[in-house]
Design an enzyme around this catalytic site. Structure first.
Site, PDB file in Angstrom:
ATOM      1  CG  LEU A 115      -1.851  -1.179   1.732  1.00 34.64           C
ATOM      2  CD1 LEU A 115      -2.755  -1.099   2.510  1.00 34.64           C
ATOM      3  CD2 LEU A 115      -2.639  -1.443   0.011  1.00 34.64           C
ATOM      4  N   PRO A 116       0.146   2.451  -0.360  1.00 33.01           N
ATOM      5  CG  PRO A 116      -1.054   4.070  -1.418  1.00 33.01           C
ATOM      6  CD  PRO A 116      -1.223   2.470  -0.739  1.00 33.01           C
TER       7      PRO A 116
ATOM      8  CB  THR B 124       8.147   2.443   1.639  1.00 27.74           C
ATOM      9  OG1 THR B 124       8.725   1.572   0.578  1.00 27.74           O
ATOM     10  CG2 THR B 124       9.208   3.183   2.097  1.00 27.74           C
TER      11      THR B 124
ATOM     12  CE  LYS C 207      11.804   1.669  -0.397  1.00 22.92           C
ATOM     13  NZ  LYS C 207      12.276   1.460  -1.733  1.00 22.92           N
TER      14      LYS C 207
ATOM     15  CE  LYS D  87       5.909   6.422   1.197  1.00 32.02           C
ATOM     16  NZ  LYS D  87       5.584   5.145   0.910  1.00 32.02           N
TER      17      LYS D  87
HETATM   18  P1  NAD Z   1       0.798   2.674  -6.269  1.00 28.70           P
HETATM   19  O1  NAD Z   1      -0.090   3.709  -5.829  1.00 28.70           O
HETATM   20  O2  NAD Z   1       0.757   2.511  -7.827  1.00 28.70           O
HETATM   21  O3  NAD Z   1      -0.328   1.386  -5.500  1.00 28.70           O
HETATM   22  C1  NAD Z   1      -0.866   1.450  -4.265  1.00 28.70           C
HETATM   23  C2  NAD Z   1      -2.251   0.560  -4.458  1.00 28.70           C
HETATM   24  O4  NAD Z   1      -2.842   0.265  -3.308  1.00 28.70           O
HETATM   25  C3  NAD Z   1      -3.240   1.193  -5.365  1.00 28.70           C
HETATM   26  O5  NAD Z   1      -3.830   0.057  -6.518  1.00 28.70           O
HETATM   27  C4  NAD Z   1      -4.583   1.317  -4.599  1.00 28.70           C
HETATM   28  O6  NAD Z   1      -5.655   1.375  -5.029  1.00 28.70           O
HETATM   29  C5  NAD Z   1      -4.182   0.284  -3.516  1.00 28.70           C
HETATM   30  N1  NAD Z   1      -4.678   0.507  -2.198  1.00 28.70           N
HETATM   31  C6  NAD Z   1      -4.828   1.610  -1.187  1.00 28.70           C
HETATM   32  N2  NAD Z   1      -5.324   1.242  -0.186  1.00 28.70           N
HETATM   33  C7  NAD Z   1      -5.824   0.001  -0.233  1.00 28.70           C
HETATM   34  C8  NAD Z   1      -6.710  -0.840   0.641  1.00 28.70           C
HETATM   35  N3  NAD Z   1      -7.092  -0.193   1.657  1.00 28.70           N
HETATM   36  N4  NAD Z   1      -7.006  -1.962   0.190  1.00 28.70           N
HETATM   37  C9  NAD Z   1      -6.618  -2.347  -0.860  1.00 28.70           C
HETATM   38  N5  NAD Z   1      -6.028  -1.441  -1.957  1.00 28.70           N
HETATM   39  C10 NAD Z   1      -5.589  -0.429  -1.484  1.00 28.70           C
HETATM   40  O7  NAD Z   1       1.832   2.671  -5.293  1.00 28.70           O
HETATM   41  P2  NAD Z   1       3.186   1.845  -5.728  1.00 28.70           P
HETATM   42  O8  NAD Z   1       4.116   2.446  -6.555  1.00 28.70           O
HETATM   43  O9  NAD Z   1       2.801   0.368  -6.141  1.00 28.70           O
HETATM   44  O10 NAD Z   1       3.874   1.379  -4.334  1.00 28.70           O
HETATM   45  C11 NAD Z   1       3.521   0.758  -3.296  1.00 28.70           C
HETATM   46  C12 NAD Z   1       4.192   1.106  -2.084  1.00 28.70           C
HETATM   47  O11 NAD Z   1       5.643   0.293  -2.572  1.00 28.70           O
HETATM   48  C13 NAD Z   1       4.602   2.421  -1.401  1.00 28.70           C
HETATM   49  O12 NAD Z   1       4.809   2.168  -0.004  1.00 28.70           O
HETATM   50  C14 NAD Z   1       5.910   2.770  -2.235  1.00 28.70           C
HETATM   51  O13 NAD Z   1       6.625   3.686  -1.471  1.00 28.70           O
HETATM   52  C15 NAD Z   1       6.674   1.375  -2.341  1.00 28.70           C
HETATM   53  N6  NAD Z   1       7.646   1.205  -3.622  1.00 28.70           N
HETATM   54  C16 NAD Z   1       7.375   1.795  -4.730  1.00 28.70           C
HETATM   55  C17 NAD Z   1       8.247   1.613  -5.787  1.00 28.70           C
HETATM   56  C18 NAD Z   1       7.878   2.115  -7.199  1.00 28.70           C
HETATM   57  O14 NAD Z   1       9.015   2.097  -8.138  1.00 28.70           O
HETATM   58  N7  NAD Z   1       7.007   2.553  -7.431  1.00 28.70           N
HETATM   59  C19 NAD Z   1       9.633   1.160  -5.483  1.00 28.70           C
HETATM   60  C20 NAD Z   1       9.807   0.537  -4.135  1.00 28.70           C
HETATM   61  C21 NAD Z   1       8.770   0.768  -3.135  1.00 28.70           C
END
Ligand code: NAD
Length: 300
Positions: free
Chosen positions: A65-66, A97, A172, A247
């Site tokens: 999740l975000p 994260t 991280k 964030k």
């Molecule tokens: P994103 O916004 O693309 O995906 C998050 C998903 O979570 C969305 O599809 C949203 O609808 C869903 N969501 C939110 N609340 C929810 C709930 N209560 N129940 C079900 N679904 C829910 O974000 P992302 O890029 O996939 O990143 C996710 C995590 O990974 C973050 O913490 C980010 O910091 C970390 N991260 C991202 C990357 C990257 O390159 N994108 C790399 C490493 C770590």
């Protein structure tokens, strides 16, 4: 093969769940945004009707999740907290994260209720999630790390045991602060080279083979048109949002404050991403911070 609940199928969670399904595991997937389920179900996962449905009768439950508030809401403070329905046999792996303190608190609340919650944030970006080459930084006991490892290996190449609960999130935060410093530094150098008449592709190749080489130059070039298949060549769509990097830099600043660790470079990178976000770029990939430099270019 294991039964795995997977909640949060965004840029990262989607391809991660797909890799678990492709590895032959039974994946029960859920996202609030139903469109996100489509490619995951096409890859063989089952669509869960709700987060509760995804969390019940599974060997592992993975959340992606975000931010910390979403994770806390899902497991403890929401209308239907998953800690109320998860079995004691399920290992909960949060790969989002979030604050190390929140991860630690959730593991303690879980332990008090006979549940196991570990932090396992990732590095490697969307490319790494798709290729199954992510790095996982696990915070939990040695036994929990050992039982999570075979599952994490379906989505990643390097699975590290960072230490006890919360340690994965500390690793991280350190990594992403360094990434922000490297990305802004790379943009700074590329912009200066181009302003002085160099071809960005030529300059990138020179620096990639020289002492300035880093992950951004090798795999995630921020200059449009230099590298195929990265967000800079797709109008900075997809990838890792400026909002999420901002964030993560906040998490790093919190850690520095709590531990009195000096972070002048991290603070500067945070200021640059803050300005970039304030200009309305929060939804773009973080490599778009190049535009901040381009906006500041002054004609001679
Ligand atoms: P994103 O916004 O693309 O995906 C998050 C998903 O979570 C969305 O599809 C949203 O609808 C869903 N969501 C939110 N609340 C929810 C709930 N209560 N129940 C079900 N679904 C829910 O974000 P992302 O890029 O996939 O990143 C996710 C995590 O990974 C973050 O913490 C980010 O910091 C970390 N991260 C991202 C990357 C990257 O390159 N994108 C790399 C490493 C770590």
């Amino acid at each position: 093969m294991a039964t795995i609940g997977f909640i949060g199928l965004g840029n990262m969670g989607g391809p991660m769940a797909i890799n678990l399904a492709k590895a032959g595991h039974r994946v029960k997937a859920f996202d609030l945004y139903s469109e996100a389920l489509v490619p995951v179900v096409e890859a063989g996962a089952v669509a869960a009707e709700s987060a509760v449905d995804a969390a019940k009768e599974v060997d592992f439950l993975i959340s992606m999740l975000p931010a910390g508030r979403h994770v806390e809401h899902l497991f403890v403070t929401g209308e239907t907290p998953l800690f109320d329905v998860i079995s004691e046999d399920t290992l909960i792996i949060d790969s989002s994260t979030i604050e190390a303190a929140t991860a630690k608190r959730l593991s303690e609340i879980g332990t008090g209720r006979g549940l196991q919650f570990i932090d396992a944030p990732v590095s490697g970006g969307v490319g790494g999630a798709k290729a199954g080459t992510l790095a996982f930084m696990v915070g939990g006991s040695k036994e929990q790390y050992e039982s999570a490892k075979p599952i994490l290996e379906c989505m990643g190449k390097n699975i590290f045991h960072a230490g006890d609960h919360g340690a994965g999130q500390i690793a991280k935060a350190c990594n992403n602060m360094l990434l922000a410093i490297l990305m802004t530094g790379t943009c700074e150098a590329l912009n200066m080279g181009v302003k002085n008449g160099l071809d960005p592709a030529v300059l990138s190749e020179i620096m990639k083979q020289s002492s300035g080489s880093n992950w951004a130059l090798q795999l995630y070039n921020p200059y449009p048109g230099v590298m195929e298949g990265v967000p800079s060549s797709n109008n900075y769509q997809g990838g890792f949002q400026v909002n999420l990097m901002f964030k993560d830099l906040g998490l790093a600043m919190d850690l520095s404050q709590q531990s009195s660790s000096p972070v002048p470079m991290g603070s500067q990178a945070r200021a640059l991403f803050s300005l970039h976000k304030a200009k309305g770029n929060g939804g773009l990939d973080f490599s778009s911070v190049l535009r901040l430099y381009q906006d500041e270019n002054v004609d001679q």
